[in-house]
Write an enzyme that holds these catalytic residues in place. Structure first.
Site, PDB file in Angstrom:
ATOM      1  N   HIS A  61      17.798 -54.686   1.050  1.00 33.01           N
ATOM      2  CA  HIS A  61      17.266 -55.910   0.447  1.00 33.01           C
ATOM      3  C   HIS A  61      15.837 -55.715  -0.047  1.00 33.01           C
ATOM      4  CE1 HIS A  61      16.760 -60.237  -0.188  1.00 33.01           C
ATOM      5  NE2 HIS A  61      15.572 -60.106   0.362  1.00 33.01           N
ATOM      6  N   HIS A 112      20.357 -65.590  -1.243  1.00 32.46           N
ATOM      7  CA  HIS A 112      20.276 -65.837   0.196  1.00 32.46           C
ATOM      8  C   HIS A 112      21.707 -65.992   0.702  1.00 32.46           C
ATOM      9  CE1 HIS A 112      17.204 -67.279   3.340  1.00 32.46           C
ATOM     10  NE2 HIS A 112      16.748 -66.176   2.803  1.00 32.46           N
ATOM     11  N   ASN A 113      22.515 -64.968   0.418  1.00 35.20           N
ATOM     12  CA  ASN A 113      23.957 -65.069   0.616  1.00 35.20           C
ATOM     13  C   ASN A 113      24.379 -65.030   2.078  1.00 35.20           C
ATOM     14  OD1 ASN A 113      23.966 -65.024  -2.175  1.00 35.20           O
ATOM     15  ND2 ASN A 113      24.491 -62.862  -2.310  1.00 35.20           N
ATOM     16  N   GLN A 258      16.079 -67.897   9.211  1.00 33.06           N
ATOM     17  CA  GLN A 258      14.812 -68.611   9.106  1.00 33.06           C
ATOM     18  C   GLN A 258      15.040 -70.121   9.121  1.00 33.06           C
ATOM     19  OE1 GLN A 258      16.154 -66.424   6.906  1.00 33.06           O
ATOM     20  NE2 GLN A 258      14.580 -65.210   5.902  1.00 33.06           N
ATOM     21  N   SER A 331       9.542 -65.866   9.352  1.00 33.65           N
ATOM     22  CA  SER A 331       9.253 -67.290   9.415  1.00 33.65           C
ATOM     23  C   SER A 331       8.744 -67.777   8.068  1.00 33.65           C
ATOM     24  CB  SER A 331       8.202 -67.575  10.501  1.00 33.65           C
ATOM     25  OG  SER A 331       8.718 -67.297  11.775  1.00 33.65           O
ATOM     26  N   GLN A 332       9.058 -69.006   7.752  1.00 30.09           N
ATOM     27  CA  GLN A 332       8.821 -69.539   6.414  1.00 30.09           C
ATOM     28  C   GLN A 332       7.428 -70.144   6.243  1.00 30.09           C
ATOM     29  OE1 GLN A 332      11.678 -69.502   3.813  1.00 30.09           O
ATOM     30  NE2 GLN A 332      11.599 -67.802   5.250  1.00 30.09           N
TER      31      GLN A 332
END
EC number: 6.3.5.3
Length: 760
Positions: A61, A112-113, A258, A331-332
């Protein structure tokens, strides 16, 4: 492992002194040769923190290790557009295109599969959050999102689990951000049953002088982490999930997906814009896949020196996290900025005003290495380029699948063609891929901010960029995976052509491409052949159309067991309108207007929706690609719309002319009386072929008067676009002489009932 053992055993010094210590490189997704290469690069074994960083950044990725050798050819495309130079392209967080009047737009699509299969709501929500931060990192204000989606069979129990959660996640995050969702796609196919595709696109606007890039330059400049605290909710996240196939029973690796907080991201957007306006940011990077490992290594690698970071300064939600976990956490709602020392107080004053937590982690150094410490112990000491950009590059084996010849000889010509074309149209209007999707799109706010000119269900989404002049952009995403399965080279070009056409029908001048290339395992030679053919097809088509690829995403390992998805290269095209007020919608909204068909129709039904929805058939060869005709059609639309000649326009694609007509009468609420004879006589086809063929470079338009028609004929002749008069708009039925008569109410009932029947 507790923190104390990390600091005493896994420092760089101890790593040099204990070369034989066993390390869990395989558990972190590394191959043995990759682990050995890391040891060679470092001339020692890595510390556990370094191992964590390399494993994340060398994942499929993050590193593009199986696709780099193919994608590099996109760099040979011209960077100039009719309006100016590409301001930022492949390699940046997102592409940036000059759209004139001092304005630029940035846009990108990503995947974001796998996270969305594991946790549909949070996987989809954080997919939106991640692509929005990519746009923010370019110095832009996000102005719209889109979501191309693929699911398994509509009646499968797992689709009932995944789809509602994904839709709620997209709506919950995007609506909370106050961003309009202006388009996308929803496709159902068995091949996506164990591996749905959740792609997300974002568009942002900025003035030329506001462009920011991701690099850490200037010795002594400070490294600042700001936004949400770091937690354990995203450890491994997309970087691991997107780099391995699922087994038949589901995902074998389940790192914590996340968890997003859209309200924190909304504050972060406004905070970033204030920081840019104050001129206190030298470089910036969002934290998405790869987390701190990615942000620190990429910023340092793109800069002119080294970087020193004190990891124990990172604000944490969970104080028990180890250094490795902090480096791997995804983390977002986090960003990292490079700030000059004399501007740090002003920077922190702005983050404080927005109540955004910020921590100075370190600084840019005059050395070459990225050095990370933990409570005074050096736990990472690497050349950042070896982490961020110099990972493994694979030339995977490529082999044309043996089954392809048999599939291509199985044409739809052998299928029984219907006697009742009206009943066939009703069946197609109710089919999963062609039915009304407002059950989904009504959960999204399409008009928030007040600058959306057009959104789903029209051909493209249109947003105003400059409220004074009306300057705006049209964006579309498209892909027919069945075409890609039959012929990946042509399938990629067909995806580009449809998206290009959708933008053009509004009157927008197509300027740039972004793509999300969704494929099965790169370790399968057949999949890599499909990928290589897809990239070649896109490159050749973009070269002929004169349009650059500004960036995008590759998503591999989209398969369950041995079953790969169809090649699904989702292609986004962005075009510009001098004034969005001139754009044209797709519905028949007034009576007495002349209906015209643009382009030529051939007997091309293989891979199309009639064969798929009615017969469950997939074989033969996809429609012919005619890029010269597509370009001529686009030039025709830009010319005709600027002259104000069109009252509606709608591209022909899935379901052919029949679906385009049905959607036009349903969208506008006005029927039509038509005669196909001019098309049948000119193109030498029958009524069934005229209605359901999916030949390319075609569109349906209306004009309001005979004088406008005369002018339009002249424009069509100038651009070499075939034109046939079909009839007029009137009444409340769709009537095609000698073929069918269908009341709009009956068509609407068929069209709108499917989604609610399956999803409530």
């Amino acid at each position: 492992m507790n923190q104390q053992s990390v600091t005493t055993l896994d420092t760089v010094t101890r790593a040099s002194e204990s070369p034989d210590t066993e390390q869990p490189w395989a558990d972190l997704g590394l191959k043995q040769d990759e682990y050995e290469r890391i040891r060679t690069i470092l001339d020692r074994r890595p510390t556990s923190a370094e191992l964590a960083m390399y494993s994340v950044m060398w994942s499929e990725h993050c590193s593009y290790k199986s696709s780099k050798v193919h994608l590099k050819r996109f760099g040979d495309l011209p960077s100039e557009t009719p309006l100016g130079k590409t301001l930022a392209g492949i390699g940046e967080n997102a592409g940036v295109i000059d759209i004139g009047q001092g304005w630029a737009v940035t846009f990108k699509v990503e995947s974001h599969n796998h996270p969305s299969y594991v946790e549909p709501y949070q996987g989809a929500a954080t997919g939106i959050g991640g692509i929005v931060r990519d746009i923010m990192a370019m110095g832009a204000r996000p102005v719209a999102v889109m979501d191309p989606l693929r699911f398994g069979a509509i009646d499968h129990p797992d689709t009932a689990r995944v789809l509602p959660g994904v839709v709620k996640g997209i709506g919950g995050y995007g609506n909370s951000l106050g961003l309009p969702n202006i388009g996308g796609e929803i496709v159902f196919d068995d091949c996506y049953q164990g591996n749905p595709l959740v792609n997300a696109l974002c568009v942002g606007s900025l003035r030329h002088e506001d462009l920011h890039l991701a690099n850490a330059s200037g010795t002594g400049n400070k490294v600042v982490l700001f936004g949400a605290k770091t937690g354990g909710d995203g450890i491994g996240g997309v970087s691991v999930l997107a780099s391995e196939s699922f087994d038949e029973g589901g995902p074998t690796k389940r790192p914590a997906v996340q968890v997003g907080d859209p309200f924190a991201e909304k504050v972060l957007i406004e905070c970033c814009l204030d920081l840019y306006a104050a001129g206190v940011v030298e470089g910036i990077q969002d934290l998405g896949g790869g987390g701190l490992s990615c942000a620190t290594s990429e910023l340092a690698s793109a800069g002119d020196g080294g970087m020193r970071v004190e990891l124990d300064r990172v604000p944490l939600r969970d104080s028990t996290l180890s250094p490795e976990e902090i480096l791997m956490s995804e983390s977002q709602e986090r960003m990292m900025a490079i700030v000059a020392p004399d501007k740090i107080d002003a920077f922190l004053a702005i983050t404080n005003r927005w109540d955004v937590e910020a921590a100075v982690l370190g600084e840019v150094t005059d050395g070459d290495n990225l050095v990370i410490t933990w409570h005074g112990e050096t736990i990472v000491d690497v050349e950042p380029g070896t982490v961020a950009h110099e990972g493994p590059v694979y030339e995977r084996p490529i082999a044309r699948p043996e089954w392809l010849d048999a599939v291509r000889t199985d044409s739809s010509d052998s299928l029984r063609r219907p006697d009742d074309l009206g009943a066939t149209l009703l069946d197609l209007l109710a089919s999963p891929n062609l039915c009304d999707k407002s059950w989904v799109t009504n959960q999204y706010d399409r008009y928030v901010l007040g600058n959306t000119k057009q959104a789903t269900p029209h051909d493209s989404g249109i947003v105003r960029i400059d409220e004074e002049s009306g300057l705006g952009v049209a964006v579309s995403t498209d892909c027919n995976g069945r075409f890609g399965w039959l012929d990946p080279y042509a399938g990629a070009q067909l995806a580009l052509a449809e998206s290009y056409r959708n933008v053009a029908t509004s009157g927008a001048l197509p300027l740039a491409v972004t793509d999300c290339l969704n494929f099965g395992s790169p370790e399968d030679p057949g999949v890599m052949w499909q990928f290589e053919q897809t990239v070649a097809g896109l490159f050749d088509a973009c070269l002929e159309l004169g349009i650059p690829v500004t960036g995008g995403n590759v998503s591999f390992y989209n398969q369950t067991g041995e079953t790969a998805i169809h090649p699904t290269p989702v292609v986004g095209v962005l075009g510009v309108l001098d004034d969005v007020a001139t754009s044209v919608r797709s519905g028949f909204e007034a009576k007495g207007e002349v209906v015209l068909l643009l382009g030529e129709t051939r007997d091309e039904l293989d891979g199309g929706e009639w064969a798929n929805a009615v017969h469950g058939h997939l074989g033969g060869r996809p429609p012919k690609v005619d890029l010269a005709a597509e370009k001529a059609l686009a030039e025709f639309f830009v010319d005709a719309v600027r002259r104000g000649l069109l009252t509606s326009s709608h591209d022909l694609s899935d379901g052919g002319l029949a679906i385009a007509l049905a959607e036009s009468v349903l969208h506008g609420g006005t029927g039509a009386s038509l005669d196909l004879s001019p098309v049948l006589d000119r193109d030498g086809i029958d009524a069934f072929t005229a209605l359901y063929s999916e030949s390319t470079a075609r569109a349906l338009v209306t004009v309001s008067s005979e004088s406008d028609l005369a002018d339009l004929v002249g424009v069509a002749e100038t651009h070499g676009v075939p034109l046939a008069r079909l009839g007029v708009t009137d009444g409340t039925d769709l009537r095609i002489k000698g073929v069918l008569t269908l009341p709009l109410d009956e068509m609407r009932t068929a069209h709108t009932g499917t989604m609610s029947r399956y999803f409530g």
